[in-house]
Design an enzyme around this catalytic site. Structure first.
Site, PDB file in Angstrom:
ATOM      1  N   ASN A  53      -4.131   1.488  -7.200  1.00  0.00           N
ATOM      2  CA  ASN A  53      -4.791   2.454  -6.185  1.00  0.00           C
ATOM      3  C   ASN A  53      -6.294   3.049  -7.198  1.00  0.00           C
ATOM      4  O   ASN A  53      -6.618   4.072  -6.592  1.00  0.00           O
ATOM      5  CB  ASN A  53      -4.128   3.448  -5.837  1.00  0.00           C
ATOM      6  CG  ASN A  53      -2.823   3.020  -4.887  1.00  0.00           C
ATOM      7  OD1 ASN A  53      -3.157   2.208  -4.053  1.00  0.00           O
ATOM      8  ND2 ASN A  53      -1.775   3.708  -4.990  1.00  0.00           N
ATOM      9  N   HIS A 108       3.841   7.426   5.636  1.00  0.00           N
ATOM     10  CA  HIS A 108       4.416   7.399   3.982  1.00  0.00           C
ATOM     11  C   HIS A 108       5.867   7.820   4.014  1.00  0.00           C
ATOM     12  O   HIS A 108       6.284   8.562   4.567  1.00  0.00           O
ATOM     13  CB  HIS A 108       3.352   7.792   3.095  1.00  0.00           C
ATOM     14  CG  HIS A 108       3.601   7.399   1.687  1.00  0.00           C
ATOM     15  ND1 HIS A 108       4.578   8.161   0.865  1.00  0.00           N
ATOM     16  CD2 HIS A 108       3.285   6.350   0.942  1.00  0.00           C
ATOM     17  CE1 HIS A 108       4.676   7.548  -0.307  1.00  0.00           C
ATOM     18  NE2 HIS A 108       3.707   6.391  -0.125  1.00  0.00           N
ATOM     19  N   GLU A 139      -1.386   9.563   8.773  1.00  0.00           N
ATOM     20  CA  GLU A 139      -2.383   9.119   7.566  1.00  0.00           C
ATOM     21  C   GLU A 139      -3.657   8.968   8.113  1.00  0.00           C
ATOM     22  O   GLU A 139      -4.108   8.453   9.211  1.00  0.00           O
ATOM     23  CB  GLU A 139      -1.894   8.019   6.575  1.00  0.00           C
ATOM     24  CG  GLU A 139      -0.411   8.370   6.100  1.00  0.00           C
ATOM     25  CD  GLU A 139       0.290   7.197   5.379  1.00  0.00           C
ATOM     26  OE1 GLU A 139      -0.600   6.501   4.344  1.00  0.00           O
ATOM     27  OE2 GLU A 139       1.169   6.543   5.691  1.00  0.00           O
ATOM     28  N   SER A 141      -1.227   3.371   4.049  1.00  0.00           N
ATOM     29  CA  SER A 141      -1.208   2.758   2.891  1.00  0.00           C
ATOM     30  C   SER A 141      -0.841   1.407   2.651  1.00  0.00           C
ATOM     31  O   SER A 141      -1.078   0.540   1.704  1.00  0.00           O
ATOM     32  CB  SER A 141      -0.284   3.510   1.792  1.00  0.00           C
ATOM     33  OG  SER A 141       1.062   3.703   2.575  1.00  0.00           O
ATOM     34  N   ASP A 155      -2.341  13.157   6.074  1.00  0.00           N
ATOM     35  CA  ASP A 155      -2.197  12.832   4.761  1.00  0.00           C
ATOM     36  C   ASP A 155      -3.373  11.995   4.421  1.00  0.00           C
ATOM     37  O   ASP A 155      -3.830  11.075   4.869  1.00  0.00           O
ATOM     38  CB  ASP A 155      -0.970  11.917   4.474  1.00  0.00           C
ATOM     39  CG  ASP A 155      -0.803  11.597   2.972  1.00  0.00           C
ATOM     40  OD1 ASP A 155      -1.791  11.323   2.418  1.00  0.00           O
ATOM     41  OD2 ASP A 155       0.141  11.673   2.595  1.00  0.00           O
ATOM     42  N   HIS A 199      -5.169   8.022   0.581  1.00  0.00           N
ATOM     43  CA  HIS A 199      -6.046   6.832   0.323  1.00  0.00           C
ATOM     44  C   HIS A 199      -7.303   6.932   0.745  1.00  0.00           C
ATOM     45  O   HIS A 199      -8.234   5.965   0.903  1.00  0.00           O
ATOM     46  CB  HIS A 199      -5.425   5.495   0.844  1.00  0.00           C
ATOM     47  CG  HIS A 199      -4.019   5.139   0.172  1.00  0.00           C
ATOM     48  ND1 HIS A 199      -3.977   4.503  -0.946  1.00  0.00           N
ATOM     49  CD2 HIS A 199      -2.789   5.348   0.680  1.00  0.00           C
ATOM     50  CE1 HIS A 199      -2.755   4.378  -1.255  1.00  0.00           C
ATOM     51  NE2 HIS A 199      -1.938   5.173  -0.402  1.00  0.00           N
ATOM     52  N   LYS A 231      -4.912   8.494  -7.095  1.00  0.00           N
ATOM     53  CA  LYS A 231      -5.477   7.094  -6.614  1.00  0.00           C
ATOM     54  C   LYS A 231      -6.775   6.953  -6.975  1.00  0.00           C
ATOM     55  O   LYS A 231      -7.214   6.773  -8.170  1.00  0.00           O
ATOM     56  CB  LYS A 231      -5.038   7.239  -5.243  1.00  0.00           C
ATOM     57  CG  LYS A 231      -3.707   7.048  -4.717  1.00  0.00           C
ATOM     58  CD  LYS A 231      -3.450   7.073  -3.609  1.00  0.00           C
ATOM     59  CE  LYS A 231      -1.734   6.645  -2.876  1.00  0.00           C
ATOM     60  NZ  LYS A 231      -0.845   7.960  -3.762  1.00  0.00           N
TER      61      LYS A 231
END
Length: 396
Positions: free
Chosen positions: A40, A129, A174, A178, A203, A206, A242
């Site tokens: 990541n 996640h 998210e 992910s 979230d 990423h 990440k």
């Protein structure tokens, strides 16, 4: 007691043996010098000599007798440095307050376990996640899942929740998923939440460092900020391990949220705080993401190149819909996915298979992460290997 211990270890061995027979046994694998297509570290900050030097210099300049926090922040672990960096993070992410957690997992566990209470309703995207799922399981709220990125299904569940007239409603997603790499329809989600009086939790793990404000989104505050939705999202979780290349996480939102988490988030209350070194690393990483936009531009260039070459070289392959650095090639069957990954690994490409039950049966895949530091030669080599491996030729 000895007999009991032997009985337990025998049971554990049997469970592991079943996993091994089914080809599901997980094992730790030390990173080597293979070409990285799995981590990541999207911007290459974890390997950045510049960031490393900045952190080392910050350590030298920071006068403290402590190498560790020595306790939780509600006891001996609170420092002026922690307060200063949280204020900096609040400004960076365009919000009233920020509260640092030791990891993204801790942040999600703490947030979801304490925010939705008994009598509340928590609606979660089915692909959130594991840390969000685990936090939701610890909550006493009523939880329902809605189909991934399906606004119609969410609308139906929001309507049902609002008709019950019981407690608060929370929606959890998210911004960049992910495992598929696709993006949540955040504007539409915010509209639905406004319509039903629900609170939106996002979230940004990423998306942090990759998307944000600025002409090309280069400032790295995440997708919520890129879309100007800061005031319509109750809480955002940003992780630093990440794209930012360090460690830790932060929950950002209104000041009352920070005060609430300090009092009720058990993963914050009952853990030793991050040491000064980690806090300084967080500061340096954010300074680097603000000053170094070249990495973000190169990442976008590499992603565009990868996607175009996929169209040219693998026209029949099945990919998830993703415009993020996470690119997933669906290869149904654990054995086949593992075989294609092994073909890449044998020529020095660090590619990992994602197998069921981590993903549903039939959705097994290779999950590629494109980075700013990958070269076009490396990308071409990867796709050439995939061409051969997917053709089922015997020499692979």
């Amino acid at each position: 007691m000895l007999t009991l211990a032997r009985s337990v270890t025998h049971t554990l061995s049997e469970r592991l043996a079943i996993y091994q027979q089914e080809g599901l046994l997980r094992q730790l694998r030390t990173a080597d010098e293979s070409v990285d297509f799995c981590s990541n570290d999207y911007l290459g900050f974890a390997r950045s000599a510049e960031l490393k030097r900045a952190i080392q210099q910050a350590d030298v300049n920071h006068i403290t007798a402590r190498t560790g926090a020595t306790g939780s922040r509600l006891l001996a672990g609170q420092t002026v440095l922690a307060d200063e960096i949280e204020q900096e993070l609040a400004r960076f992410y365009g919000t009233e307050s920020a509260l640092i957690f030791n990891s993204g997992y801790d942040a999600n566990i703490g947030l979801f376990a304490c925010l939705p209470k008994a009598g509340d309703t928590l609606l979660t995207d089915e692909l959130i996640h594991a840390s969000m799922i685990d936090g939701a399981r610890l909550s006493y709220a009523t939880r329902h899942r809605f189909q991934h990125n399906n606004l119609v299904d969410l609308d139906t569940k929001l309507q049902a929740a609002s008709l019950r007239q019981s407690g608060q409603i929370f929606v959890a997603v998210e911004s960049v998923y992910s495992m598929d790499g696709d993006i949540a329809p955040l504007r539409e989600l915010a509209d639905l939440c406004d319509q039903y009086g629900a609170a939106l939790l996002v979230d940004e793990a990423h998306a942090t460092g990759i998307y944000g404000s600025g002409p090309d989104g280069q400032n790295g505050e995440g997708l919520v900020t890129a879309l100007g939705l800061q005031d319509r999202v109750l809480a955002r979780v940003h992780t630093f391990g990440k794209a930012l290349g360090v460690h830790g996480a932060v929950v950002v939102g209104p000041a009352v949220l920070r005060n609430y988490l300090i009092n009720f988030a058990r993963s914050f209350i009952y853990t030793t705080a991050l040491p000064p070194h980690s806090l300084l690393a967080i500061r340096c990483a954010h300074e680097q993401v603000k000053s170094n936009t070249m990495a973000q531009q190169q990442l976008k260039t590499n992603l565009t190149y990868f996607q175009q070459r996929v169209k040219d070289l693998l026209p029949g392959a099945r990919w998830t819909t993703s415009q993020s650095p996470i690119q997933c090639l669906i290869i149904p069957g654990n054995d086949k996915a593992r075989s294609v990954a092994s073909a890449a690994q044998r020529v020095g490409l660090d590619v990992r298979a994602i197998l069921s039950p981590t993903v549903p049966v039939g959705q097994e895949r290779l999950r590629f992460c494109i980075h700013a530091f990958n070269t076009t030669t490396e990308i071409d080599q990867l796709l050439a290997v995939l061409q051969i491996a997917l053709s089922d030729k015997p020499n692979v």
